[in-house]
Design a protein around this motif. Structure first.
Motif, mmCIF file in Angstrom:
data_model
loop_
_atom_site.group_PDB
_atom_site.id
_atom_site.type_symbol
_atom_site.label_atom_id
_atom_site.label_comp_id
_atom_site.label_asym_id
_atom_site.label_seq_id
_atom_site.Cartn_x
_atom_site.Cartn_y
_atom_site.Cartn_z
ATOM 1 N N CYS A 26 0.857 -1.175 0.000
ATOM 2 C CA CYS A 26 0.000 0.000 0.000
ATOM 3 C C CYS A 26 0.896 1.229 0.000
ATOM 4 C CB CYS A 26 -0.891 -0.005 1.240
ATOM 5 S SG CYS A 26 -2.165 1.242 1.172
ATOM 6 N N ARG A 27 1.006 1.862 -1.153
ATOM 7 C CA ARG A 27 1.810 3.073 -1.216
ATOM 8 C C ARG A 27 1.243 3.992 -2.293
ATOM 9 N NH1 ARG A 27 6.336 -0.328 -3.807
ATOM 10 N NH2 ARG A 27 5.949 0.069 -5.991
ATOM 11 N N ARG A 28 1.299 5.247 -1.997
ATOM 12 C CA ARG A 28 0.807 6.253 -2.925
ATOM 13 C C ARG A 28 1.907 6.528 -3.941
ATOM 14 N NH1 ARG A 28 -0.003 11.068 0.306
ATOM 15 N NH2 ARG A 28 2.084 11.621 -0.247
ATOM 16 N N THR A 29 1.548 6.538 -5.205
ATOM 17 C CA THR A 29 2.533 6.856 -6.231
ATOM 18 C C THR A 29 2.074 8.072 -7.013
ATOM 19 O OG1 THR A 29 1.480 5.375 -7.824
ATOM 20 C CG2 THR A 29 3.272 4.446 -6.500
ATOM 21 N N GLY A 30 3.018 8.795 -7.533
ATOM 22 C CA GLY A 30 2.696 9.950 -8.353
ATOM 23 C C GLY A 30 2.356 11.178 -7.527
ATOM 24 N N THR A 31 1.768 12.144 -8.210
ATOM 25 C CA THR A 31 1.454 13.438 -7.615
ATOM 26 C C THR A 31 -0.028 13.749 -7.818
ATOM 27 O OG1 THR A 31 1.890 14.583 -9.690
ATOM 28 C CG2 THR A 31 3.769 14.308 -8.176
ATOM 29 N N LEU A 32 -0.483 14.822 -7.196
ATOM 30 C CA LEU A 32 -1.849 15.284 -7.418
ATOM 31 C C LEU A 32 -2.090 15.507 -8.913
ATOM 32 C CD1 LEU A 32 -2.344 17.982 -4.623
ATOM 33 C CD2 LEU A 32 -3.648 15.897 -4.885
ATOM 34 N N GLU A 33 -1.160 16.207 -9.553
ATOM 35 C CA GLU A 33 -1.304 16.524 -10.970
ATOM 36 C C GLU A 33 -1.319 15.270 -11.825
ATOM 37 O OE1 GLU A 33 1.090 17.710 -8.922
ATOM 38 O OE2 GLU A 33 1.481 19.812 -9.328
ATOM 39 N N GLY A 34 -0.418 14.337 -11.515
ATOM 40 C CA GLY A 34 -0.273 13.120 -12.310
ATOM 41 C C GLY A 34 -1.454 12.168 -12.205
ATOM 42 N N ASN A 35 -2.179 12.202 -11.100
ATOM 43 C CA ASN A 35 -3.303 11.288 -10.887
ATOM 44 C C ASN A 35 -4.658 11.918 -11.197
ATOM 45 O OD1 ASN A 35 -2.354 8.613 -9.573
ATOM 46 N ND2 ASN A 35 -1.121 10.190 -8.591
ATOM 47 N N TYR A 36 -4.709 13.217 -11.411
ATOM 48 C CA TYR A 36 -5.973 13.915 -11.578
ATOM 49 C C TYR A 36 -6.779 13.384 -12.762
ATOM 50 C CZ TYR A 36 -9.363 17.699 -11.836
ATOM 51 O OH TYR A 36 -10.529 18.403 -11.869
ATOM 52 N N CYS A 37 -6.187 13.343 -13.937
ATOM 53 C CA CYS A 37 -6.937 12.963 -15.144
ATOM 54 C C CYS A 37 -7.330 11.485 -15.162
ATOM 55 C CB CYS A 37 -6.145 13.321 -16.398
ATOM 56 S SG CYS A 37 -6.181 15.102 -16.733
ATOM 57 N N SER A 38 -6.555 10.624 -14.527
ATOM 58 C CA SER A 38 -6.863 9.192 -14.548
ATOM 59 C C SER A 38 -7.923 8.806 -13.512
ATOM 60 C CB SER A 38 -5.588 8.369 -14.332
ATOM 61 O OG SER A 38 -5.040 8.647 -13.058
ATOM 62 N N GLN A 129 -5.003 23.690 -1.537
ATOM 63 C CA GLN A 129 -6.204 24.254 -2.123
ATOM 64 C C GLN A 129 -5.939 24.955 -3.457
ATOM 65 O OE1 GLN A 129 -9.292 23.894 -0.487
ATOM 66 N NE2 GLN A 129 -10.106 24.550 -2.430
ATOM 67 N N LYS A 130 -4.893 25.766 -3.518
ATOM 68 C CA LYS A 130 -4.599 26.529 -4.740
ATOM 69 C C LYS A 130 -4.296 25.592 -5.912
ATOM 70 C CE LYS A 130 -2.645 30.751 -4.796
ATOM 71 N NZ LYS A 130 -1.605 31.767 -4.602
ATOM 72 N N LEU A 131 -3.497 24.552 -5.664
ATOM 73 C CA LEU A 131 -3.158 23.582 -6.709
ATOM 74 C C LEU A 131 -4.403 22.837 -7.178
ATOM 75 C CD1 LEU A 131 -1.189 21.972 -8.447
ATOM 76 C CD2 LEU A 131 -0.769 20.510 -6.474
ATOM 77 N N LEU A 132 -5.251 22.413 -6.240
ATOM 78 C CA LEU A 132 -6.478 21.707 -6.601
ATOM 79 C C LEU A 132 -7.432 22.589 -7.395
ATOM 80 C CD1 LEU A 132 -6.955 19.729 -3.301
ATOM 81 C CD2 LEU A 132 -6.638 18.720 -5.557
ATOM 82 N N ASP A 133 -7.529 23.860 -7.022
ATOM 83 C CA ASP A 133 -8.370 24.782 -7.779
ATOM 84 C C ASP A 133 -7.862 24.935 -9.217
ATOM 85 O OD1 ASP A 133 -10.229 25.274 -5.779
ATOM 86 O OD2 ASP A 133 -9.144 27.003 -4.988
ATOM 87 N N ALA A 134 -6.546 24.965 -9.387
ATOM 88 C CA ALA A 134 -5.973 25.056 -10.737
ATOM 89 C C ALA A 134 -6.258 23.778 -11.534
ATOM 90 C CB ALA A 134 -4.466 25.310 -10.650
ATOM 91 N N LEU A 135 -6.172 22.628 -10.873
ATOM 92 C CA LEU A 135 -6.439 21.354 -11.557
ATOM 93 C C LEU A 135 -7.891 21.246 -11.979
ATOM 94 C CD1 LEU A 135 -4.399 18.811 -9.404
ATOM 95 C CD2 LEU A 135 -3.940 19.505 -11.756
ATOM 96 N N LYS A 136 -8.792 21.846 -11.205
ATOM 97 C CA LYS A 136 -10.224 21.778 -11.500
ATOM 98 C C LYS A 136 -10.524 22.338 -12.897
ATOM 99 C CE LYS A 136 -14.556 22.949 -9.212
ATOM 100 N NZ LYS A 136 -15.132 23.585 -8.025
ATOM 101 N N ASN A 137 -9.742 23.289 -13.345
ATOM 102 C CA ASN A 137 -9.934 23.915 -14.659
ATOM 103 C C ASN A 137 -9.139 23.227 -15.770
ATOM 104 O OD1 ASN A 137 -11.627 25.879 -13.506
ATOM 105 N ND2 ASN A 137 -9.831 27.028 -12.830
ATOM 106 N N LYS A 138 -8.403 22.184 -15.410
ATOM 107 C CA LYS A 138 -7.546 21.490 -16.374
ATOM 108 C C LYS A 138 -8.399 20.632 -17.321
ATOM 109 C CE LYS A 138 -3.717 18.247 -16.515
ATOM 110 N NZ LYS A 138 -2.761 17.478 -15.724
ATOM 111 N N GLN A 139 -8.042 20.645 -18.591
ATOM 112 C CA GLN A 139 -8.673 19.768 -19.582
ATOM 113 C C GLN A 139 -7.934 18.443 -19.576
ATOM 114 O OE1 GLN A 139 -11.348 20.207 -21.563
ATOM 115 N NE2 GLN A 139 -11.746 22.218 -20.673
ATOM 116 N N CYS A 140 -8.663 17.357 -19.421
ATOM 117 C CA CYS A 140 -8.036 16.025 -19.415
ATOM 118 C C CYS A 140 -8.183 15.370 -20.785
ATOM 119 C CB CYS A 140 -8.668 15.138 -18.349
ATOM 120 S SG CYS A 140 -8.275 15.689 -16.679
#
Length: 140
Positions: A26-38, A129-140
């Motif tokens: 059980c381990r988290r891999t990647g980053t917030l950005e890297g896992n957002y679209c998947s 919060q700021k990073l997540l708000d930016a990801l919310k507007n990201k096109q996947c």
């Protein structure tokens, strides 16, 4: 007071924990950005209930903010929103009642969030919060 609005979905068995699946590290891999679209859904929330059933952990999460909803069933009672999640392998990743998390996962046919051992989960801190708000507007 307003009556809670509840959306019901047909009950399906969904994913069952298997020995091979639940013996993975059980381990988290990647980053917030890297896992957002998947991920089907991305939310920040507080775990309010946990129940172990059939080798899985069933949790209700009070939503702080939702960044990506997908087909996740969200219940609303007044201003409070919540979602039901199933951690397929009850200990992996570990969710504890009363703690705030950023949770990314898939959505089952029943509208429940499905959290697998490789799903991206981390403690929610306001600095994210700021990073997540930016990801919310990201096109996947």
């Amino acid at each position: 007071t307003e009556q809670p609005v509840t959306t019901t979905f047909p009950v399906t068995t969904g994913l069952k924990p298997t020995v091979a699946l639940c013996q993975q590290k059980c381990r988290r891999t990647g980053t917030l950005e890297g896992n957002y679209c998947s991920s089907d859904f991305v939310l920040a929330g507080t775990v309010i209930t946990t129940i172990t059933r059939d080798g899985s952990l069933h949790a209700t999460v009070s939503i702080i903010n939702i960044y990506k909803e997908g087909n996740l069933a969200i219940q609303q009672a007044g201003k409070n929103m919540s979602a039901r999640l199933t951690v397929v392998c009850k200990q992996c990743p570990l969710l504890r009642r009363g703690l705030n998390y950023i949770i990314m996962g898939q959505v089952g046919e029943d509208g429940r969030g499905k959290i697998m051992p490789n799903s991206f989960i981390m403690m929610f801190k306001t600095k994210n919060q700021k990073l997540l708000d930016a990801l919310k507007n990201k096109q996947c």
